[in-house]
Scaffold this motif. Structure first.
Motif, short mmCIF file in Angstrom:
data_model
loop_
_atom_site.label_atom_id
_atom_site.label_comp_id
_atom_site.label_asym_id
_atom_site.label_seq_id
_atom_site.Cartn_x
_atom_site.Cartn_y
_atom_site.Cartn_z
N LYS A 46 0.94 -1.14 0.01
CA LYS A 46 -0.27 0.01 -0.01
C LYS A 46 0.88 1.33 0.00
O LYS A 46 0.62 2.15 -0.72
N ALA A 47 1.86 1.14 0.71
CA ALA A 47 3.03 2.33 0.85
C ALA A 47 3.49 2.55 -0.50
O ALA A 47 3.44 3.60 -1.11
N ASP A 48 3.97 1.54 -1.27
CA ASP A 48 4.41 1.66 -2.75
C ASP A 48 3.43 2.32 -3.58
O ASP A 48 3.74 3.10 -4.22
N ALA A 49 2.12 1.84 -3.54
CA ALA A 49 1.11 2.34 -4.43
C ALA A 49 0.64 3.93 -3.99
O ALA A 49 0.56 4.71 -5.24
N ILE A 50 1.03 4.37 -2.79
CA ILE A 50 0.73 5.68 -2.58
C ILE A 50 1.86 6.46 -3.04
O ILE A 50 1.59 7.51 -3.73
N ALA A 51 3.21 6.20 -2.96
CA ALA A 51 4.29 6.66 -3.64
C ALA A 51 4.12 6.76 -5.06
O ALA A 51 4.32 7.74 -5.90
N ASP A 52 3.75 5.86 -5.75
CA ASP A 52 3.77 5.63 -7.27
C ASP A 52 2.38 6.72 -7.71
O ASP A 52 2.41 7.55 -8.64
N SER A 53 1.41 6.50 -6.94
CA SER A 53 0.37 7.30 -7.29
C SER A 53 0.93 9.15 -7.18
O SER A 53 0.35 9.99 -8.14
N PHE A 54 1.65 9.22 -6.24
CA PHE A 54 1.93 10.71 -5.85
C PHE A 54 2.61 11.07 -7.02
O PHE A 54 2.68 12.24 -7.47
N ILE A 55 3.83 10.30 -7.34
CA ILE A 55 4.78 10.64 -8.32
C ILE A 55 3.99 10.86 -9.68
O ILE A 55 4.23 11.99 -10.34
N GLN A 56 3.10 10.11 -9.86
CA GLN A 56 2.17 10.39 -11.32
C GLN A 56 1.63 11.72 -11.17
O GLN A 56 1.49 12.25 -11.98
N SER A 57 0.94 12.00 -10.00
CA SER A 57 0.36 13.43 -9.92
C SER A 57 1.14 14.72 -10.22
O SER A 57 0.94 15.36 -10.80
N VAL A 58 2.35 14.45 -9.64
CA VAL A 58 3.24 15.64 -9.50
C VAL A 58 4.04 15.86 -10.82
O VAL A 58 4.44 17.03 -11.45
N LEU A 59 4.03 14.51 -11.71
CA LEU A 59 4.79 14.54 -12.87
C LEU A 59 3.90 14.54 -14.14
O LEU A 59 4.35 14.57 -15.35
N HIS A 60 2.55 14.44 -13.67
CA HIS A 60 1.53 14.13 -14.82
C HIS A 60 1.56 15.70 -15.85
O HIS A 60 1.66 16.72 -15.26
N GLU A 61 1.66 15.29 -17.07
CA GLU A 61 1.96 16.45 -18.14
C GLU A 61 3.20 17.33 -18.18
O GLU A 61 3.35 18.33 -18.76
N GLN A 62 4.00 16.86 -17.18
CA GLN A 62 5.12 17.92 -17.14
C GLN A 62 6.32 17.20 -18.10
O GLN A 62 6.48 16.13 -18.24
N PRO A 63 7.08 17.97 -18.87
CA PRO A 63 7.89 17.29 -19.80
C PRO A 63 9.40 16.85 -19.40
O PRO A 63 9.80 17.24 -18.27
N LYS A 64 9.71 15.58 -19.98
CA LYS A 64 10.82 15.05 -19.27
C LYS A 64 11.90 15.71 -20.04
O LYS A 64 12.07 15.75 -21.42
N LYS A 65 12.91 16.18 -19.39
CA LYS A 65 14.15 16.88 -20.10
C LYS A 65 15.23 15.81 -20.43
O LYS A 65 15.34 14.75 -19.96
N ASN A 66 15.95 16.30 -21.39
CA ASN A 66 17.19 15.40 -21.58
C ASN A 66 18.47 15.49 -20.89
O ASN A 66 19.35 15.53 -21.24
N ARG A 67 18.24 15.52 -19.48
CA ARG A 67 19.28 15.35 -18.62
C ARG A 67 18.95 14.74 -17.51
O ARG A 67 17.57 14.75 -17.04
N GLU A 68 19.84 14.75 -16.50
CA GLU A 68 19.34 14.27 -14.91
C GLU A 68 19.13 15.31 -14.25
O GLU A 68 20.03 16.29 -14.65
N GLY A 69 18.26 15.70 -13.27
CA GLY A 69 18.36 16.92 -12.42
C GLY A 69 19.43 16.84 -11.59
O GLY A 69 20.06 15.66 -11.40
N TYR A 70 19.86 17.83 -11.01
CA TYR A 70 20.88 18.04 -9.87
C TYR A 70 20.43 18.02 -8.58
O TYR A 70 19.36 18.34 -8.28
N GLU A 71 21.19 17.32 -7.98
CA GLU A 71 20.71 17.15 -6.18
C GLU A 71 21.38 18.16 -5.60
O GLU A 71 22.58 18.22 -5.27
N TYR A 72 20.63 18.96 -4.77
CA TYR A 72 21.14 19.85 -3.91
C TYR A 72 20.83 18.93 -2.41
O TYR A 72 19.87 18.66 -2.13
#
Length: 344
Positions: A150-176
Motif C-alpha cells: 500500500k505504501a508503494d502504491a501511494i508513492a507511485d500515485s503521488f509521483i504520477q500526480s506531480v509529474l503528470h503532463e510535465q515534460p521530461k528533460k534530456n538530462r538528469e536533475g541536479y541534487e542539492y
C-alpha cells in the motif's frame, strides 16, 4: 531576498557537512579564515546586506547556533563566501582570505576553553547516537504492522500526480543536499515555515517511526531527478541517512516530514496532509502498543534533552572564546573592500 537553509548539522553520526553539492557549479568560492566565528559572521552579514536588494541570497545558517553563519551563496552571480571552518580540506579551487592580517586583536590561543568546547560537543553527539539507537525500537513496532504494498502504491500515485503532463528533460536533475534544521545550543531549530511559504503546493507527510516517510520522499526525489528536475533533498539532522524534505523549485512543490520536533499543519490553500500511519499501518497500532511506545519515546527523548544540555555547555565555552576577539569599524571596512576586490 534571503533563502535560508543549513549545510551543517549536529547529528547522531557527529558533525555532518553537506556543503559540496551546494557550491559545485559556482565560478568562485571564497573562504574567510579567522579564529573568531563572530568576526566571520559579521562580514557575512555585510555581504548579505550588500546584495539582498538586487539578488537572491542563500544564507547558510550555522549548527553552532543563531548567532553565527556558515556562509553566503549568490548563485546568479556565481560565487559563494564561506566560513573557513566548514570548507573541506580536500576542496579545490577555493580562494582563502586570511582575515587575521586585517585585525590587530589576536589573543593567545586558549587551549583549555577549546578543549572544553570540543568535550561537550562530543558528549552531545554520544547522546544523539544513543537516542537514535533507542528510537530504532519504535520503528520495529510499526514496521511489523506496515502494509508495504500500500505504501508503494501511494508513492507511485503521488509521483504520477506531480509529474503528470510535465515534460521530461534530456538530462538528469541536479541534487542539492541540505538540512532544514538541526539541534543547536538553542535546542531543535528549523526554517520549515520560511521554506514552504514561497511554494504553491506543500505536502505535510505524517506518520510514525518506520512508516516509510523517508522512503516515500526518496522515491519522489529519484523520480523528479530522473525527469530532469533539479531537486533539493533535506536530510534528517537526527539520522542523516533519512530524508526529511524534498523540494522541486521548477514544479513549485515540496513535501516534508511533519512530525515532532518539526510538526506543522496546513494553513492555506495548496497545502495538504499525507498520513502514512492512517493509510498503511494496521488500525489500532498506537493503542495496542501504547505502553511500549510511551516507554521508548520517553527514553530516547531523554537523550535528546541531554544532547541539548551538552550543546548549551559547549556554547558557553565558545562564547567565552569569542569574547577574546574584537575589531574596529575600519578593519571591518578594509575586509569588505578586500572581498569586493576578490569577487570576479
Amino acid at each position: 531576498m534571503r533563502n535560508y537553509y543549513y549545510v551543517t548539522a549536529n547529528t547522531a553520526e557527529g558533525f555532518m557537512n553537506l556543503l559540496p553539492s551546494n557550491i559545485n557549479h559556482l565560478q568562485q568560492v571564497i573562504s574567510l579564515n579567522h579564529p573568531s566565528q563572530t568576526v566571520k559572521t559579521k562580514i557575512l552579514k555585510d555581504i548579505i546586506t550588500k546584495y539582498e536588494s538586487a539578488c537572491e541570497v542563500e544564507v547558510l545558517k550555522s549548527a553552532l547556533g543563531e548567532r553565527y553563519l556558515d556562509g553566503v551563496v549568490i548563485r546568479e552571480k556565481g560565487f559563494a563566501i564561506l566560513n573557513h571552518s566548514i570548507v573541506p580540506n580536500d576542496m579545490s579551487e577555493v580562494t582563502e582570505l586570511d582575515l587575521r592580517q586585517y585585525t590587530q586583536d589576536t589573543p593567545v590561543k586558549n587551549a583549555e576553553l577549546e578543549e572544553k568546547f570540543i568535550h561537550h560537543t562530543e558528549n552531545a553527539y554520544k547522546h544523539l547516537q544513543t537516542g537514535l539507537r533507542i528510537h530504532d525500537g519504535l520503528e520495529e513496532i510499526y514496521i511489523r504492522e506496515m502494509d508495504f504494498k500500500k505504501a508503494d502504491a501511494i508513492a507511485d500515485s503521488f509521483i504520477q500526480s506531480v509529474l503528470h503532463e510535465q515534460p521530461k528533460k534530456n538530462r538528469e536533475g541536479y541534487e542539492y543536499h541540505r538540512f532544514f534544521g538541526t539541534t543547536t545550543v538553542d535546542g531543535p531549530v528549523n526554517v520549515v515555515p520560511h521554506i514552504t511559504e514561497k511554494l504553491s503546493r506543500v505536502f505535510y507527510v505524517k506518520g510514525r517511526a518506520g512508516t516509510g516517510k523517508s522512503t516515500f520522499m526518496k522515491k519522489v526525489a529519484s523520480a523528479c531527478i530522473a525527469y530532469g528536475y533539479d531537486t533539493e533533498i533535506h536530510h534528517c539532522s537526527f539520522d542523516p541517512n533519512s530524508i526529511d524534505m524534498v523540494l522541486v523549485p521548477a514544479l513549485d512543490f515540496c513535501m516534508f516530514d511533519s512530525t515532532d520536533p518539526h510538526e506543522f499543519f496546513p494553513a492555506r490553500e495548496g497545502e495538504e496532509i499525507i498520513d502514512l500511519y492512517k493509510e498503511t499501518v494496521t488500525p489500532g497500532t498506537d493503542e495496542k502498543f501504547t505502553e511500549e511506545i510511551q516507554k521508548v519515546n520517553d527514553h530516547y527523548k531523554s537523550y535528546m534533552k541531554e544532547s541539548v544540555i551538552e550543546l548549551k555547555k559547549s556554547g558557553e565555552y565558545l562564547e567565552a572564546l569569542e569574547q577574546q576577539f574584537s575589531y574596529t569599524k575600519q578593519e571591518r571596512k578594509e575586509i569588505n573592500y578586500l572581498i569586493e576586490q576578490q569577487i570576479q
